[in-house]
Design an enzyme around this catalytic site. Structure first.
Site, PDB file in Angstrom:
ATOM      1  N   GLY A   1       2.992  -1.082   4.267  1.00 48.31           N
ATOM      2  CA  GLY A   1       3.026   0.351   3.978  1.00 48.31           C
ATOM      3  C   GLY A   1       4.445   0.793   3.682  1.00 48.31           C
ATOM      4  N   GLY A   2       5.101   1.359   4.689  1.00 46.56           N
ATOM      5  CA  GLY A   2       6.428   1.956   4.503  1.00 46.56           C
ATOM      6  C   GLY A   2       7.422   1.080   3.762  1.00 46.56           C
TER       7      GLY A   2
ATOM      8  N   GLU B   1      -6.921   4.586   7.845  1.00 44.49           N
ATOM      9  CA  GLU B   1      -6.726   6.012   7.523  1.00 44.49           C
ATOM     10  C   GLU B   1      -7.961   6.575   6.812  1.00 44.49           C
ATOM     11  OE1 GLU B   1      -2.966   5.414   5.594  1.00 44.49           O
ATOM     12  OE2 GLU B   1      -2.107   4.869   7.534  1.00 44.49           O
TER      13      GLU B   1
ATOM     14  N   ASN C   1       0.875  -1.174   0.000  1.00 45.47           N
ATOM     15  CA  ASN C   1       0.000   0.000   0.000  1.00 45.47           C
ATOM     16  C   ASN C   1       0.913   1.226   0.000  1.00 45.47           C
ATOM     17  OD1 ASN C   1      -1.755   2.073   0.490  1.00 45.47           O
ATOM     18  ND2 ASN C   1      -2.446   1.330   2.496  1.00 45.47           N
ATOM     19  N   TRP C   2       1.015   1.850  -1.150  1.00 44.64           N
ATOM     20  CA  TRP C   2       1.944   2.984  -1.279  1.00 44.64           C
ATOM     21  C   TRP C   2       1.389   4.251  -0.631  1.00 44.64           C
ATOM     22  CZ3 TRP C   2       3.906   2.622  -7.102  1.00 44.64           C
ATOM     23  CH2 TRP C   2       4.608   1.422  -7.259  1.00 44.64           C
ATOM     24  N   LYS C   3       0.131   4.221  -0.227  1.00 45.85           N
ATOM     25  CA  LYS C   3      -0.520   5.395   0.380  1.00 45.85           C
ATOM     26  C   LYS C   3      -0.315   6.624  -0.523  1.00 45.85           C
ATOM     27  CE  LYS C   3      -0.210   3.131   4.808  1.00 45.85           C
ATOM     28  NZ  LYS C   3      -0.137   3.210   6.261  1.00 45.85           N
TER      29      LYS C   3
ATOM     30  N   HIS D   1      -9.570   0.974   4.954  1.00 41.83           N
ATOM     31  CA  HIS D   1      -8.290   1.199   5.636  1.00 41.83           C
ATOM     32  C   HIS D   1      -8.512   2.158   6.809  1.00 41.83           C
ATOM     33  CE1 HIS D   1      -4.206   2.418   6.495  1.00 41.83           C
ATOM     34  NE2 HIS D   1      -3.813   1.330   5.851  1.00 41.83           N
TER      35      HIS D   1
ATOM     36  N   GLY E   1       2.480   2.432  10.795  1.00 40.42           N
ATOM     37  CA  GLY E   1       3.403   3.548  10.637  1.00 40.42           C
ATOM     38  C   GLY E   1       4.096   3.964  11.926  1.00 40.42           C
TER      39      GLY E   1
ATOM     40  N   GLU F   1      -5.192  -4.943  10.537  1.00 46.20           N
ATOM     41  CA  GLU F   1      -4.215  -3.881  10.725  1.00 46.20           C
ATOM     42  C   GLU F   1      -4.513  -3.158  12.041  1.00 46.20           C
ATOM     43  OE1 GLU F   1      -2.372  -2.730   6.649  1.00 46.20           O
ATOM     44  OE2 GLU F   1      -3.992  -1.365   7.119  1.00 46.20           O
TER      45      GLU F   1
ATOM     46  N   SER G   1       3.564  -1.974  10.279  1.00 48.04           N
ATOM     47  CA  SER G   1       5.011  -1.995  10.502  1.00 48.04           C
ATOM     48  C   SER G   1       5.643  -3.352  10.196  1.00 48.04           C
ATOM     49  CB  SER G   1       5.351  -1.553  11.928  1.00 48.04           C
ATOM     50  OG  SER G   1       4.893  -0.221  12.157  1.00 48.04           O
TER      51      SER G   1
END
Ligand code: 13P
Length: 251
Positions: free
Chosen positions: A231-232, A94, A6-8, A92, A170, A164, A210
């Site tokens: 993510g990251g 977010e 997930n590149w956000k 998600h 994150g 999640e 993470s």
């Protein structure tokens, strides 16, 4: 097994293509693991170009529940199909936290995604307060049951669930493998109750929060952890590929 990035809200037209090409090179031909990347809407087309002819699939991070119409700024399921998406991330945390996504809207979006042959990656997860109050399993169960109300699937390939925990996204904090497995087992029971043994036991339940090359193996070796939503670490092709390799070792 599925490992999805997930590149956000990261990448632009050029860097998305470069990152996708780097992922293709680093991942190679994945064995028994499906790999996907989910860039921002405006970079879907460029990313698809870089993925075309490779085994790596494309996903979107969000969509609207209607077919078309006066919904400024929104994107429909058919638009996502038309640019080559296989998956769409729904619910998600977010989106829930910043954009008012609810279990009820996720439910309508799952139905809409299915009617356009998109595979939803449905995200659930508790906040730190909810976990500390001992309510994590209840919160996740309500999210999942409401999101999946009256949803029917004819094959386990048509649905993915991602656990999640909000406190792990994150933050560098990860659920322990035991915490992840305990919640994945709760999710598994709900999936089996709704869809029966054959489908319920085969739906992929991803862990997200993470996940990185250092902790991926210990999480992925748990029975009901069937991949990751990253993510990251998905923004670095080599780190992402290391997580894919960790998944391959389990598969
Ligand atoms: P991080 O891997 O950056 O914690 O993000 C997880 C996530 O939200 C994936 O959807």
């Amino acid at each position: 097994m599925l490992v999805a990035g997930n590149w956000k809200m990261n990448s632009d037209h050029t860097s998305a293509r470069q990152l996708a090409s780097a992922v293709v090179a680093a991942v190679g031909e994945p064995r028994q693991v499906t790999v996907a990347v989910c860039p921002p809407f405006v970079n879907l087309d460029a990313t698809f170009g870089a993925l075309h002819g490779t085994p790596i699939r494309l996903g979107a991070q969000h969509m609207h529940e209607a077919d078309a119409g006066a919904f400024t700024g929104e994107v429909s399921a058919s638009m996502l199909r038309a640019v080559g998406c296989h998956y769409v991330i729904l619910g998600h945390s977010e989106r829930r936290q910043f954009f008012g996504e609810t279990d009820a809207s996720v439910n309508r979006k799952i139905v809409q995604a299915h009617s356009h042959s998109l595979v939803p990656i449905v995200c659930v997860g508790e906040t730190l307060d909810e976990r500390e109050a001992g309510r994590a399993a209840d919160v996740v169960s309500v999210q999942l049951n409401t999101s999946l109300k009256d949803v029917e699937v004819t094959s386990s390939e048509r649905l993915v669930v991602a656990y999640e925990p909000v406190w792990a996204i994150g933050t560098g904090k990860t659920a322990s493998p035991e915490e992840a497995q305990n919640m994945h087992a709760v999710i598994r029971r709900l999936l089996v109750a709704q869809f029966g043994d054959e489908i319920g036991f085969s739906i992929d339940i991803l862990y997200g929060g993470s996940m990185n090359p250092g902790n991926a193996s210990s999480l992925l070796e748990k029975q009901d952890v069937n991949g990751g939503l990253i993510g990251g670490a998905s923004l670095k092709a080599e780190e992402f590929a290391q997580i894919v390799r960790a998944a391959q070792e389990k598969a």
